[in-house]
Design a protein around this motif. Structure first.
Motif, PDB file in Angstrom:
ATOM      1  N   UNK B   1       0.744 -46.177 -52.456  1.00  0.00           N
ATOM      2  CA  UNK B   1       0.280 -47.091 -51.429  1.00  0.00           C
ATOM      3  C   UNK B   1       0.912 -46.720 -50.074  1.00  0.00           C
ATOM      4  N   UNK B   2       0.084 -46.744 -49.051  1.00  0.00           N
ATOM      5  CA  UNK B   2       0.604 -46.495 -47.698  1.00  0.00           C
ATOM      6  C   UNK B   2       0.274 -47.726 -46.848  1.00  0.00           C
ATOM      7  N   UNK B   3       1.301 -48.245 -46.187  1.00  0.00           N
ATOM      8  CA  UNK B   3       1.076 -49.427 -45.345  1.00  0.00           C
ATOM      9  C   UNK B   3       1.316 -49.058 -43.885  1.00  0.00           C
ATOM     10  N   UNK B   4       0.349 -49.408 -43.054  1.00  0.00           N
ATOM     11  CA  UNK B   4       0.465 -49.119 -41.620  1.00  0.00           C
ATOM     12  C   UNK B   4       0.680 -50.441 -40.899  1.00  0.00           C
ATOM     13  N   UNK B  76       9.277 -36.092 -48.829  1.00  0.00           N
ATOM     14  CA  UNK B  76       8.006 -36.817 -48.826  1.00  0.00           C
ATOM     15  C   UNK B  76       6.846 -35.834 -48.681  1.00  0.00           C
ATOM     16  N   UNK B  77       7.023 -34.872 -47.781  1.00  0.00           N
ATOM     17  CA  UNK B  77       5.934 -33.924 -47.530  1.00  0.00           C
ATOM     18  C   UNK B  77       5.603 -33.088 -48.761  1.00  0.00           C
ATOM     19  N   UNK B  78       6.605 -32.896 -49.621  1.00  0.00           N
ATOM     20  CA  UNK B  78       6.332 -32.164 -50.865  1.00  0.00           C
ATOM     21  C   UNK B  78       5.416 -32.974 -51.777  1.00  0.00           C
ATOM     22  N   UNK B  79       5.336 -34.295 -51.511  1.00  0.00           N
ATOM     23  CA  UNK B  79       4.481 -35.153 -52.337  1.00  0.00           C
ATOM     24  C   UNK B  79       3.096 -35.341 -51.712  1.00  0.00           C
ATOM     25  N   UNK B  80       2.862 -34.628 -50.595  1.00  0.00           N
ATOM     26  CA  UNK B  80       1.595 -34.784 -49.877  1.00  0.00           C
ATOM     27  C   UNK B  80       0.740 -33.533 -50.055  1.00  0.00           C
ATOM     28  N   UNK B  81      -0.539 -33.754 -50.354  1.00  0.00           N
ATOM     29  CA  UNK B  81      -1.511 -32.654 -50.366  1.00  0.00           C
ATOM     30  C   UNK B  81      -2.472 -32.886 -49.225  1.00  0.00           C
ATOM     31  N   UNK B  82      -2.910 -31.806 -48.586  1.00  0.00           N
ATOM     32  CA  UNK B  82      -3.768 -31.999 -47.411  1.00  0.00           C
ATOM     33  C   UNK B  82      -4.944 -31.031 -47.452  1.00  0.00           C
ATOM     34  N   UNK B 151      -4.028 -28.230 -52.463  1.00  0.00           N
ATOM     35  CA  UNK B 151      -3.471 -29.557 -52.161  1.00  0.00           C
ATOM     36  C   UNK B 151      -2.952 -30.263 -53.415  1.00  0.00           C
ATOM     37  N   UNK B 152      -3.573 -30.004 -54.574  1.00  0.00           N
ATOM     38  CA  UNK B 152      -3.175 -30.777 -55.778  1.00  0.00           C
ATOM     39  C   UNK B 152      -2.287 -29.973 -56.729  1.00  0.00           C
ATOM     40  N   UNK B 153      -2.045 -28.688 -56.396  1.00  0.00           N
ATOM     41  CA  UNK B 153      -1.338 -27.831 -57.358  1.00  0.00           C
ATOM     42  C   UNK B 153       0.071 -28.341 -57.667  1.00  0.00           C
ATOM     43  N   UNK B 154       0.704 -28.973 -56.673  1.00  0.00           N
ATOM     44  CA  UNK B 154       2.085 -29.432 -56.858  1.00  0.00           C
ATOM     45  C   UNK B 154       2.139 -30.911 -57.276  1.00  0.00           C
ATOM     46  N   UNK B 155       1.032 -31.391 -57.828  1.00  0.00           N
ATOM     47  CA  UNK B 155       0.897 -32.780 -58.300  1.00  0.00           C
ATOM     48  C   UNK B 155       1.345 -33.796 -57.241  1.00  0.00           C
ATOM     49  N   UNK B 156       0.592 -33.877 -56.122  1.00  0.00           N
ATOM     50  CA  UNK B 156       1.012 -34.787 -55.039  1.00  0.00           C
ATOM     51  C   UNK B 156       0.754 -36.247 -55.397  1.00  0.00           C
ATOM     52  N   UNK B 157       1.452 -37.136 -54.674  1.00  0.00           N
ATOM     53  CA  UNK B 157       1.198 -38.574 -54.838  1.00  0.00           C
ATOM     54  C   UNK B 157       0.172 -39.043 -53.810  1.00  0.00           C
ATOM     55  N   UNK B 158       0.065 -38.261 -52.730  1.00  0.00           N
ATOM     56  CA  UNK B 158      -0.826 -38.646 -51.632  1.00  0.00           C
ATOM     57  C   UNK B 158      -1.716 -37.456 -51.273  1.00  0.00           C
ATOM     58  N   UNK B 159      -3.007 -37.732 -51.084  1.00  0.00           N
ATOM     59  CA  UNK B 159      -3.935 -36.658 -50.695  1.00  0.00           C
ATOM     60  C   UNK B 159      -4.646 -37.078 -49.411  1.00  0.00           C
ATOM     61  N   UNK B 185      -8.885 -40.630 -58.985  1.00  0.00           N
ATOM     62  CA  UNK B 185      -8.810 -41.510 -60.161  1.00  0.00           C
ATOM     63  C   UNK B 185      -8.021 -40.849 -61.287  1.00  0.00           C
ATOM     64  N   UNK B 186      -8.282 -39.539 -61.484  1.00  0.00           N
ATOM     65  CA  UNK B 186      -7.660 -38.814 -62.593  1.00  0.00           C
ATOM     66  C   UNK B 186      -6.128 -38.802 -62.466  1.00  0.00           C
ATOM     67  N   UNK B 187      -5.641 -38.543 -61.238  1.00  0.00           N
ATOM     68  CA  UNK B 187      -4.189 -38.418 -61.052  1.00  0.00           C
ATOM     69  C   UNK B 187      -3.564 -39.688 -60.462  1.00  0.00           C
ATOM     70  N   UNK B 188      -4.379 -40.726 -60.255  1.00  0.00           N
ATOM     71  CA  UNK B 188      -3.922 -42.016 -59.729  1.00  0.00           C
ATOM     72  C   UNK B 188      -3.115 -41.844 -58.434  1.00  0.00           C
ATOM     73  N   UNK B 189      -3.717 -41.160 -57.481  1.00  0.00           N
ATOM     74  CA  UNK B 189      -3.026 -40.895 -56.217  1.00  0.00           C
ATOM     75  C   UNK B 189      -3.658 -41.714 -55.079  1.00  0.00           C
ATOM     76  N   UNK B 190      -2.931 -41.776 -53.970  1.00  0.00           N
ATOM     77  CA  UNK B 190      -3.453 -42.466 -52.791  1.00  0.00           C
ATOM     78  C   UNK B 190      -4.166 -41.430 -51.932  1.00  0.00           C
ATOM     79  N   UNK B 191      -5.470 -41.580 -51.790  1.00  0.00           N
ATOM     80  CA  UNK B 191      -6.239 -40.604 -51.012  1.00  0.00           C
ATOM     81  C   UNK B 191      -6.747 -41.240 -49.721  1.00  0.00           C
TER      82      UNK B 191
END
Lengths: 246, 254
Positions: B1-4, B76-82, B151-159, B185-191
């Motif tokens: 979850x990301x809150x702004x 954090x950036x290691x958990x981000x795919x772009x 973007x998904x190879x390192x199993x990110x939490x955020x895409x 949906x498959x990896x339950x990430x925040x996109x």
């Protein structure tokens, strides 16, 4: 004026970031080897070609201007050695490299900026300046070897042009080469070369890294890079000469 | 979850983001939409930490990015795919090296393990047998898929995806949209997807944030957007002839 001050500031901030947050060592090692291949090995052909013929031209022009029988023929070898070691190899070869290597660095980093490859590195948490610029600085530490090669080939060119052009004998030329030799001149030349190598690695990188716009701007940045690198090399040459030789 | 929370971003005198607050949910495809110049890309770059907002906070789970030190931001950036608009694949590397890049930078895996993972994600994005090709040798759609794989190879939490469909034909665009949603949906990430493509809105808009001139004017999902009376949204949604016709049919049916 404020624009220039901002540019100088951003150049030094770039240097600060370049030497911070290091990339993984194994990756960095590969990048440095690749840069040595691209920037140093890839430049050897043009360096050999230019040095050989410029050495030949210096020798011929000196010979044609020394018609007075009082002046010894060995002056041709002496003048060729001094011109090549003191100025041609370190300074003018660096300016030629600003055209070849500098433009390559600016356009490759500039293209990465335009196509968001630098943003991709930053988003991944990689210090893009350390990843892109630091290996170039280390690779260009090998630049003095290129200049040493340029000195050797230039003097060979002068010898061959002088001897086979019928201007001087082999003995006179080699005698001139050894006449009043100051080893400090070599030290001076290599100190200059290290400074020029740093300018060659960092100024074009700065131009490419901070460029804005598209493909046309990459071309403009490459041209600016050549102009500014040359200007800084000439200025640094003047300052170092004042400090070390006068 | 990301809150702004109430972020404001200025460039010189011009205020691009004028106090935006919203939440991007985990396991959902969150879309930021709006016309060109509405502040979508600036907002995305603020979320990524590439731009620093003058005011407001961006929370990744419970922690504000502005309160993280450099090391925490790097983690954090290691958990981000772009996924960038143009793919942003590294020209000097082949497809395999491009996808392997985050693994080489951030893990201590053996090369054989990394290769297995690369082949796994390339097969997930339906790309096989292109490992040794260079980005210039494959089509735009394939480049986008490689970019998703990276973007998904390192199993990110955020895409994060910036205009994933730009420059693609409608069929390939749909493939990319569906791939993004399936992966979410498959990896339950925040996109978070920035787009102005209405087809994407229809296909994958589970949580849509609509921006206009740097202000959040509407939020809902891909069903709500066709029923809203918000003039700014309806102007945007029904700006094409196709959607105007759909609107006419909807109104007649009512």
């Amino acid at each position: 004026m404020t624009g220039y001050i901002e540019d100088i500031g951003s150049y030094f901030l770039m240097l600060k970031r370049t030497f911070g947050s290091f990339t993984k060592r194994s990756v960095l090692k590969e990048l440095i080897l690749k840069e040595i291949d691209d920037l140093i090995i890839g430049s050897l052909g043009i360096v050999v070609f230019i040095s050989f013929f410029v050495g030949g031209v210096i020798s011929i022009q000196t010979a044609l201007n020394v018609s007075n029988p009082i002046i010894p023929k060995s002056l041709i070898g002496f003048a060729t050695r001094q011109s090549i070691i003191l100025e041609f190899a370190p300074t003018f070869m660096s300016i030629i490299m600003a055209g070849k290597v500098g433009s390559f660095i600016t356009s490759s980093i500039g293209s990465m900026r335009v196509t968001e490859q630098i943003d991709a590195l930053e988003v991944m948490g990689i210090n893009s300046l350390n990843y892109l610029v630091f290996p170039k600085i280390i690779a260009l530490l090998c630049f003095p070897f290129v200049i040493a090669l340029a000195m050797f080939i230039g003097i060979c060119g002068g010898l061959l042009a002088g001897v086979y052009g019928g201007f001087i004998t082999y003995t006179d030329f080699t005698a001139g080469l050894q006449e009043d030799f100051e080893p400090f001149h070599l030290v001076y030349a290599f100190i200059k070369t290290f400074v020029f190598a740093f300018i060659l690695a960092t100024v074009p990188s700065w131009q490419g890294y901070y460029m804005k716009g598209g493909a046309l701007e990459v071309g403009k940045a490459s041209t600016n890079s050549f102009v500014w690198t040359s200007v800084l090399i000439i200025l640094a040459n003047f300052i170092i000469t004042q400090l070390l030789l006068s | 979850m990301i809150k702004v929370d109430n972020i404001k971003k200025r460039f010189g005198e011009e205020e691009i983001l004028k106090g935006i607050s919203t939440v991007f949910h985990k396991g959902k495809t969150n879309l930021i939409i709006g016309q060109s110049g509405s502040g979508k890309t600036v907002m995305l770059k603020c979320l990524l930490g590439l731009f620093k907002p003058e005011e407001g906070l961006i929370y990744y789970e419970e922690k504000a990015i502005q309160h993280m030190n450099e090391e925490q931001q790097r983690d954090l950036r290691e958990e981000i795919g772009m996924l960038f608009q143009g793919g942003a694949l590294f020209d000097s590397m082949n497809i395999e090296e491009n996808v392997m890049f985050p693994l080489r930078m951030f893990t201590k895996q053996k090369k054989s393990e990394m290769l297995d993972r690369v082949n796994e994600v390339l097969s997930r994005v339906n790309l096989e047998g292109v490992n040794k090709k260079y980005p210039a040798e494959i089509s735009g759609g394939m480049q986008k898929r490689v970019s998703i794989a990276r973007a998904i190879v390192n199993r990110p939490k955020y895409l994060f995806c910036d205009e994933p469909n730009s420059g693609l034909d409608p069929k390939t665009a749909t493939v990319i949209d569906n791939l993004i949603q399936e992966i979410t949906h498959e990896f339950d990430i925040t996109t978070v997807v920035v787009t102005h493509d209405m087809n994407s809105v229809m296909e994958i808009g589970e949580n849509i944030v609509f921006l206009k001139n740097g202000v959040l004017v509407w939020q809902g999902n891909n069903t709500d957007i066709f029923n809203t009376d918000n003039v700014d949204v309806t102007d945007f949604v029904y700006s094409s002839d196709l959607f105007k016709k759909i609107r006419e049919i909807q109104l007649k049916e009512r």
